[in-house]
Design an enzyme around this catalytic site. Structure first.
Site, PDB file in Angstrom:
ATOM      1  N   ASP A  31      40.221  40.244  43.619  1.00  0.00           N
ATOM      2  CA  ASP A  31      41.324  41.474  43.438  1.00  0.00           C
ATOM      3  C   ASP A  31      41.393  42.390  42.120  1.00  0.00           C
ATOM      4  O   ASP A  31      41.221  42.684  40.685  1.00  0.00           O
ATOM      5  CB  ASP A  31      42.660  41.129  43.536  1.00  0.00           C
TER       6      ASP A  31
ATOM      7  N   GLU B 127      32.295  30.174  43.934  1.00  0.00           N
ATOM      8  CA  GLU B 127      32.793  31.715  43.404  1.00  0.00           C
ATOM      9  C   GLU B 127      32.857  32.500  43.711  1.00  0.00           C
ATOM     10  O   GLU B 127      31.455  32.528  44.108  1.00  0.00           O
ATOM     11  CB  GLU B 127      32.604  31.265  41.331  1.00  0.00           C
ATOM     12  N   ASP B 128      33.553  33.619  43.959  1.00  0.00           N
ATOM     13  CA  ASP B 128      33.138  34.683  43.972  1.00  0.00           C
ATOM     14  C   ASP B 128      31.985  35.625  43.239  1.00  0.00           C
ATOM     15  O   ASP B 128      31.114  36.363  43.486  1.00  0.00           O
ATOM     16  CB  ASP B 128      34.392  35.771  44.316  1.00  0.00           C
TER      17      ASP B 128
ATOM     18  N   ARG C  95      42.356  42.118  48.448  1.00  0.00           N
ATOM     19  CA  ARG C  95      41.381  41.091  48.708  1.00  0.00           C
ATOM     20  C   ARG C  95      41.130  41.152  50.401  1.00  0.00           C
ATOM     21  O   ARG C  95      40.057  40.083  50.311  1.00  0.00           O
ATOM     22  CB  ARG C  95      42.640  40.081  48.296  1.00  0.00           C
TER      23      ARG C  95
ATOM     24  N   LYS D 167      27.496  38.784  37.656  1.00  0.00           N
ATOM     25  CA  LYS D 167      27.356  40.099  36.435  1.00  0.00           C
ATOM     26  C   LYS D 167      26.814  39.193  35.482  1.00  0.00           C
ATOM     27  O   LYS D 167      27.485  39.558  34.354  1.00  0.00           O
ATOM     28  CB  LYS D 167      28.763  40.677  36.089  1.00  0.00           C
TER      29      LYS D 167
ATOM     30  N   ASP E  12      31.496  35.911  35.476  1.00  0.00           N
ATOM     31  CA  ASP E  12      31.547  37.150  35.023  1.00  0.00           C
ATOM     32  C   ASP E  12      30.763  36.672  33.151  1.00  0.00           C
ATOM     33  O   ASP E  12      29.911  36.844  33.180  1.00  0.00           O
ATOM     34  CB  ASP E  12      32.660  37.549  34.762  1.00  0.00           C
TER      35      ASP E  12
ATOM     36  N   PHE F 266      33.801  47.178  37.508  1.00  0.00           N
ATOM     37  CA  PHE F 266      35.258  46.229  38.095  1.00  0.00           C
ATOM     38  C   PHE F 266      34.993  46.238  39.042  1.00  0.00           C
ATOM     39  O   PHE F 266      34.967  47.481  40.367  1.00  0.00           O
ATOM     40  CB  PHE F 266      36.625  47.334  37.978  1.00  0.00           C
ATOM     41  N   VAL F 267      34.803  45.398  40.192  1.00  0.00           N
ATOM     42  CA  VAL F 267      34.508  45.260  41.666  1.00  0.00           C
ATOM     43  C   VAL F 267      36.046  44.277  42.222  1.00  0.00           C
ATOM     44  O   VAL F 267      36.857  43.417  42.138  1.00  0.00           O
ATOM     45  CB  VAL F 267      33.400  44.835  41.911  1.00  0.00           C
TER      46      VAL F 267
ATOM     47  N   LYS G  80      41.346  31.666  43.617  1.00  0.00           N
ATOM     48  CA  LYS G  80      41.918  32.193  44.891  1.00  0.00           C
ATOM     49  C   LYS G  80      41.042  33.139  45.145  1.00  0.00           C
ATOM     50  O   LYS G  80      40.381  34.081  46.806  1.00  0.00           O
ATOM     51  CB  LYS G  80      43.096  33.268  45.268  1.00  0.00           C
ATOM     52  N   GLY G  81      40.448  33.551  44.811  1.00  0.00           N
ATOM     53  CA  GLY G  81      39.343  34.636  45.089  1.00  0.00           C
ATOM     54  C   GLY G  81      37.882  34.855  45.706  1.00  0.00           C
ATOM     55  O   GLY G  81      37.649  35.273  46.540  1.00  0.00           O
TER      56      GLY G  81
HETATM   57  C1  PRP Z   1      37.208  34.947  38.897  1.00  0.00           C
HETATM   58  C2  PRP Z   1      36.791  34.687  39.437  1.00  0.00           C
HETATM   59  C3  PRP Z   1      36.402  33.395  38.152  1.00  0.00           C
HETATM   60  C4  PRP Z   1      36.247  34.264  37.429  1.00  0.00           C
HETATM   61  C5  PRP Z   1      35.147  34.385  36.525  1.00  0.00           C
HETATM   62  O1  PRP Z   1      38.692  34.447  38.687  1.00  0.00           O
HETATM   63  O2  PRP Z   1      36.923  33.973  40.243  1.00  0.00           O
HETATM   64  O3  PRP Z   1      37.510  32.184  38.693  1.00  0.00           O
HETATM   65  O4  PRP Z   1      37.512  35.582  37.257  1.00  0.00           O
HETATM   66  O5  PRP Z   1      35.593  34.851  35.185  1.00  0.00           O
HETATM   67  P1  PRP Z   1      34.491  34.493  33.860  1.00  0.00           P
HETATM   68  O6  PRP Z   1      33.171  34.400  34.551  1.00  0.00           O
HETATM   69  O7  PRP Z   1      34.810  35.296  32.639  1.00  0.00           O
HETATM   70  O8  PRP Z   1      35.323  33.146  33.698  1.00  0.00           O
HETATM   71  P2  PRP Z   1      40.490  35.526  38.643  1.00  0.00           P
HETATM   72  O9  PRP Z   1      40.393  34.939  36.898  1.00  0.00           O
HETATM   73  O10 PRP Z   1      40.157  36.797  38.462  1.00  0.00           O
HETATM   74  O11 PRP Z   1      41.589  34.591  39.163  1.00  0.00           O
HETATM   75  P3  PRP Z   1      41.528  34.817  41.714  1.00  0.00           P
HETATM   76  O12 PRP Z   1      39.908  33.840  41.518  1.00  0.00           O
HETATM   77  O13 PRP Z   1      43.015  34.115  41.963  1.00  0.00           O
HETATM   78  O14 PRP Z   1      41.640  36.354  41.210  1.00  0.00           O
END
Ligand code: PRP
Length: 174
Positions: free
Chosen positions: A157, A97-98, A163, A129, A101, A150-151, A41-42
């Site tokens: 979220d 993607e948002d 969000r 990151k 990490d 943590f952002v 969703k992000g």
């Molecule tokens: C976040 C973001 C990526 C993922 C990145 O999603 O949107 O999909 O984490 O992390 P990584 O590089 O460590 O794999 P999240 O799991 O928080 O779900 P959301 O987008 O629904 O909030």
């Protein structure tokens, strides 16, 4: 005690960057009608702004993935909760993607989508990151490199909260 929020990237900084990314994509995908894929969703807020900064014809689609929570995330196992609506064979894909990490989510998605034989496959991410990477994933289009904090906000979220903030903020909990 309340959560404390400190602005890391203001809505003005974000808007400027998103416009710049939109210009780059419009230039590079001229005549290709790319399929812009939002990873829910992000990414939804970034995606909605980004596609409106693109001046060439595009198509859009959505995927939702779950990484089984943080503990098992390191396994790199990602479950597809909602898949694309149609075949991507021969299409020019841009994954939006948002945040990257560890890179595990995108690493999995890239392998999965490559096997469907798109004409090209690129990544556009707002926040990177870099220092947290566990597998090498290099975005083709990148907004900001951010520290390991943590952002939240602008789609991101904490337990589904925040969000809707306009800025990207660092969250500290008491
Ligand atoms: C976040 C973001 C990526 C993922 C990145 O999603 O949107 O999909 O984490 O992390 P990584 O590089 O460590 O794999 P999240 O799991 O928080 O779900 P959301 O987008 O629904 O909030």
């Amino acid at each position: 005690m309340h959560d404390s929020l400190q602005v890391l990237l203001s809505q003005e900084q974000i808007a400027k960057k998103v416009e710049q990314l939109g210009r780059e994509l419009s230039h590079e995908y001229q005549g290709k009608e790319p399929l812009m894929v939002c990873i829910l969703k992000g990414a939804v807020v970034f995606f909605a702004d980004l596609i409106r900064c693109i001046t060439i014809p595009v198509k859009i689609d959505f995927m939702a993935v779950s990484s089984y929570g943080k503990a098992t995330k390191t396994s790199g196992v990602v479950q597809i909760l909602k898949d694309l609506d149609s075949s991507i064979e021969g299409r020019h894909l841009v994954i939006v993607e948002d945040i990257i990490d560890t890179g595990l989510t995108l690493n999995y998605l890239l392998e999965n989508l490559k096997s469907r034989r798109p004409a090209s496959l690129k990544i556009c991410v707002l926040l990177d990151k870099i220092e947290c990477r566990q597998v090498e994933v290099i975005p083709d289009y990148q907004g900001f490199v951010i520290p390991d904090e943590f952002v939240v906000g602008y789609g991101l979220d904490c337990a589904d909260k925040y969000r809707n903030l306009r800025d990207v903020c660092i969250l500290s909990r008491p």
